[in-house]
Enzyme design. Structure first.
Site, short mmCIF file in Angstrom:
data_model
loop_
_atom_site.label_atom_id
_atom_site.label_comp_id
_atom_site.label_asym_id
_atom_site.label_seq_id
_atom_site.Cartn_x
_atom_site.Cartn_y
_atom_site.Cartn_z
N HIS A 506 0.84 -1.20 0.00
CA HIS A 506 0.00 0.00 0.00
C HIS A 506 0.87 1.25 0.00
CE1 HIS A 506 -2.22 3.24 2.11
NE2 HIS A 506 -3.22 2.81 1.36
N CYS A 863 -3.90 7.69 -23.91
CA CYS A 863 -3.60 8.61 -22.83
C CYS A 863 -3.98 7.92 -21.55
CB CYS A 863 -4.26 9.96 -23.00
SG CYS A 863 -6.03 9.92 -23.06
#
Ligand code: ADP
Ligand code: MG
Ligand code: MG
Length: 961
Positions: A506, A863
């Protein structure tokens, strides 16, 4: 494998492309495949078809002699074995002590078996030993003139946690006498025996190292000497016998050997090795090889010694060899730091012939490998032996320097030189780092989880970080691990340090996402929340004390190391320039402001691939935008929109000016409604405004009124944006605009929006424009042939496409689910970081193929953050997308962050710095991908990326490896 959907683009690149393609797949599916075939190392699973088969064939060759191996056999022989074999071929058998390699396949078979050696192995070891004995003219266990060997582990990629090398195997009470007689050096023989009994006990049988060290210290004290080298033969003999009482010492050399081999195999399953593999995504079923090699002795006296040498300066890449050596020492003395080594230049005055030979060999190896080499050598009685070579791990600036020099020297072609640089290390060149020339003590190392260096006071909680930041103090958030609740602390801290977790924890994921430096998994760091302190070895640090981390190096120090700001060196520019010439992919920046545009261009962007317009409606303009949405009637809405138009127009005008004739893809408004609305709780209860806001609330805004849906519900908004854009373009000579409609699922959505855009465009004197759409929903990929009718270009929005294809909400998943998924091997990395090629990637291919079927000249682009990831670029490059010279990859940061972040940062959720880093990285990656076919043998994954801060430290790290 399913037939690729990429069409002609794929076929035209031929066989090599298909190989790359397969590699791209296996990278992501590897974990699952391993699980399915059951060849993972758990002995219980037992049902690995291939391995069990080989297990049953007595004739399976488990051994390859050095003379028969080569560097191409890395998978089977491990890195060390393959390179020793290669060196034997290149430098001749006189330079490399003879030996053989037990293959990684033997290790796999052992792991899958019942704990005994695979069938045939023992016999083959005996035969290989006989061959070695003939070559060496000595026999293992011969009391008159014993052969001694080293036993060295070596997996495909060098890995910490594997068994340390055992030297001088073959010594016992009888052979030690023979060794003493043959060398006429009693002390040497007993020193060697003492080392062996110590190493064998410690490394193979796990007897605590301190017991040996304490005994040595006691012996020195009793004799009143301070150095190991001052202990005489008698003292060493006593120590040897004392050591033998620590455990049951096997006197039979063959038994010693078999113990050692087993210990190497077992170390593959050791805790540290397993943890390292998990962090670095190395499959468990690779296994390690074992190298058995005749000993040469650097501890034979004053014309002997051993050392390490690099073909160029290991820190700077400057074309002078660097390295260290120690006279009268065995290999491990150099790296263990027990004695202070001497610089390699002193070798010239000590043994000039050896120095000359070594320099020549370094040159030969470098030319042969086409890369900077990192070698180990030993001098026995004035004779030079090479024991190891490998491509040198080096800091990014040294890698860049080597590439440039290698081309200038004619050593490599540009394509080859580019391929020696690992694009992911370049991040380090674009973030502040510890000054590589500074000398500082590293108190702990961890995983280099997010690049950049930071210094600050230790804080132990997110709340403390937030408070400190509010007071203007710089802090480093130190935690055992982090969770969703800690995220506020990431914002406030300069850097993150955790004692647990790897590159996919995390802490690592969030830090990278935010562009904060982070070191994770620094197991020496002990966080004691109750005591409010952090312990690192003998250091006890209270909250508030200073610490420094370098997330590019994974290093932690308590010293006030100078940080160096990134600068794009001339050499780096040169390399990027080559990439530009070689790549077929276009590269554009992601920029929302004129300043971003300028920075992007400075770093080589050919235009802007994604100009988001959200932030143009936030901050001071938010009330106007809210008025547009909340308007009760058309007149009220029209007047609010009229107020926004000139503001928007001047935004566009500035951006177009900064672009100076380069193209820009402008995305019409995309965010969900609630981004612009006040929070209902902030409005008076029962007021009409509050009622309206409550009406407009959505239970899942991400899948609600956003993108083109917003434009269809409030056409005035899009109309205003398009009008502002074309008015600005008409005033800016050379403007090239591409209007992009987001979140299209149905062809009719685009058809309607296109006619709106064309109608407004016809009112303006500007006709250099394209109209296209983002492909970011699964349906759009499947209906791309229909959608292409109204599109001049597609830009794949791979972030939203990943969210919608996988049903993952990025913000929620990355913080909670992902780390667990990686742990249990559902995933091996975040699909938001590297494109999920089997799923999302196939949709991209299908969309590209269908789109071009309708419109062969359709421009294709991507993108999304994946545009900054080398593996994803590789895949996209081979997805039919690259055949168009007009492809652009634009980097986009997280799409929908919680509203606080979006508005606070004026719509920019990632620092300019980070996107610029990725831009340059991407540019290089695009170049590299073009060239990788010229270097098929280059391992794709840098595992133990060893970056150095000082030579001594580097040596220590090598030792740990
Ligand atoms: P590492 O992977 O840690 O470098 P190595 O297997 O290369 O481990 O060996 C550790 C040390 O032992 C090195 O310095 C190496 O040069 C030395 N060594 C290994 N094999 C031999 C040998 N046959 N003769 C002399 N020294 C050796
Ligand atoms: Mg080792
Ligand atoms: Mg070595």
């Amino acid at each position: 494998m399913a037939a690729p959907v990429g069409g002609e683009g794929l076929q035209s690149c031929g066989v090599d492309l298909n190989n790359r393609d397969v590699a791209g797949y296996s990278q992501q599916t590897r974990v699952a495949t391993t699980e399915r075939t059951g060849s993972i190392c758990a002995p219980a699973s037992g049902s690995a078809p291939t391995l069990t088969d080989t297990n049953n064939t007595s004739a399976a060759p488990w051994i390859v002699d050095f003379a028969d191996g080569s560097r191409e056999m890395r998978d089977l022989l491990g890195g060390k074995g393959a390179n020793v074999a290669e060196m034997t071929r290149v430098l001749g058998a006189e330079r490399v002590p003879g030996g053989f390699t037990i293959t990684t396949a033997a290790c796999s078979a052992y792991m899958n078996g019942d704990g005994s050696f695979p069938q045939g192995l023992e016999q083959q070891v005996a035969q290989a030993l006989e061959r070695l004995e003939v070559q060496a003219g000595k026999r293992l266990g011969d009391a008159a003139d014993p052969l001694l060997v080293s036993v060295r582990s070596g997996a495909r990629e060098s890995m910490p946690g594997m068994l340390d090398t055992v030297l001088n195997l073959g010594l016992n009470d009888e052979t030690v006498a023979g060794l003493a007689r043959r060398s006429s050096n009693e002390r040497f023989a007993w020193d060697s025996y003492r080392r062996f009994v110590q190493m064998f006990g410690n490394v193979v049988l796990g007897v605590a190292g301190e017991r040996f060290e304490q005994a040595i210290a006691a012996s020195k004290a009793a004799r009143g000497v301070s150095l190991d080298t001052e202990l005489d033969a008698e003292a060493l003999r006593e120590l040897t016998y004392e050591f033998q009482r620590f455990y049951d010492f096997p006197a039979d050399p063959r038994e010693q050997l078999s113990h050692a081999i087993r210990a190497v195999f077992d170390s593959w399953q050791g805790e540290r090795a397993i943890a390292y593999r998990r962090i670095n995504r190395i499959p468990d079923d690779w296994g390690t090889a074992v190298n058995i090699q005749q000993m040469v002795f650097g501890n034979l006296g004053e014309s002997s010694g051993s050392g390490v040498a690099f073909s160029r300066d290991e820190l700077t890449g400057a074309p002078e060899p660097s390295g260290d050596f120690l006279p009268n020492a065995q290999g491990e003395d150099v790296v263990s730091g027990v004695r202070t080594p001497r610089d390699i230049v002193e070798l010239r005055s000590w043994l000039p012939d050896v120095h000359e030979q070594l320099m020549e060999i370094l040159g030969t190896l470098e030319r042969h490998y086409g890369d900077m080499q990192d070698t180990e050598f030993t001098v026995q009685d004035g004779r030079l032996y090479m024991l190891q070579t490998r491509n040198a791990k080096r800091p990014a600036q040294a890698a860049v320097r080597f590439a440039v020099d290698a081309v200038a020297e004619g050593l490599l072609e540009r394509e080859q030189a580019i391929a020696t640089i690992d694009p992911s290390t370049l991040d380090a060149l674009l973030h502040p780092t510890f000054d590589p020339r500074a000398d500082y003590a590293v108190v702990a190392t961890g995983v280099a989880a997010s690049p950049g260096a930071a210094k600050g006071e230790i804080v132990l909680s997110a709340a403390a970080a937030v408070q400190a930041a509010a007071e203007g103090r710089e802090v480093i958030l130190v935690r055992s691990f982090t969770e969703a609740d800690d995220v506020a602390g990431f914002h406030a801290a300069k850097g993150i340090l955790t004692s647990e977790g790897g590159k996919a924890s995390h802490a690592a994921l969030v830090a990278r996402g935010m562009g904060r430096p982070a070191v994770t998994g620094a197991s020496a760091v002990e966080v004691d929340l109750a005591a409010g302190e952090v312990r690192i070895g003998e250091h006890v640090l209270a909250a508030g004390e200073r610490i420094a981390i370098d997330g590019s190096l994974g290093k932690i120090t308590l010293e006030d190391v100078p940080l160096v700001e990134p600068q794009v060196s001339g050499q780096f520019q040169t390399v990027l320039g080559w990439c530009d010439e070689l790549r077929s992919l276009g590269v554009r920046a992601n920029a929302d402001t004129p300043a971003d545009v300028e920075k992007g261009i400075e770093l080589g962007a050919e235009g802007v691939g994604l100009c988001r317009t959200e932030h143009m409606f936030l901050g001071e303009r938010q009330p106007l935008m809210a008025a547009v949405i909340m308007a009760e009637d058309d007149a009220a809405r029209a007047s609010a929109i009229e107020q926004l138009r000139p503001l928007q127009e001047s935004d566009f005008e500035q951006i177009l000016r900064a672009l100076d004739g380069r193209p820009v893809t402008v995305r019409l408004l995309d965010p969900p409604l609630h981004e612009f609305l006040p929070h209902p709780a902030d409005l008076p209860e029962g007021s009409p405004a509050r009622k309206r806001v409550e009406q407009l609330q959505e239970s899942n805004p991400m899948l609600g009124t956003r993108g083109v849906r917003l434009g269809l519900l409030f056409p005035e908004l899009y109309e205003m944006q398009v009008r502002a854009l074309f008015a600005a373009a008409a005033r800016t000579p050379g403007a090239r605009i591409e209007v992009m409609v987001p979140l299209v699922a149905y062809e009719r959505e685009l058809e309607l929006t296109r006619s709106l855009i064309e109608r407004v465009a016809s009112e303006h004197a500007h006709d250099d424009y394209l109209i296209g759409t983002m492909i970011e929903l699964p349906r759009a990929c499947f209906q791309a042939d229909q959608i292409a009718r109204d599109a001049d270009f597609f830009s794949f929005g791979t972030n939203d496409l990943t969210q919608t294809a996988l049903g993952f909400s990025r913000d929620d998943i990355e913080g909670r689910v992902l780390a667990r998924y990686i742990d249990v091997k559902i995933l091996d990395r975040s699909p938001f970081e590297t494109l999920d090629t089997p799923g999302v990637g196939q949709m991209v291919r299908m969309g590209a193929w269908l789109g071009r079927k309708t419109k062969p000249e359709l421009k294709l682009g991507v993108c999304g953050e994946h545009g900054g990831d080398p593996d994803s670029i590789d895949f996209l490059h081979h997805s039919g997308i690259d055949s168009s010279p007009a492809l652009h990859i634009a980097y986009r940061s997280h799409v929908w962050q919680p509203r606080r972040r979006l508005s606070a940062a004026a719509g920019r959720t990632c620092s300019a710095h980070q996107s610029l880093a990725r831009l340059a990285c991407r540019r290089l990656a695009a170049g590299v991908k073009r060239c990788c076919s010229t270097r098929p043998d280059r391992p794709r994954k840098g595992s133990a990326r060893l970056r150095r801060c000082s030579r001594a430290d580097a040596r220590r790290m090598r030792y740990l490896e």
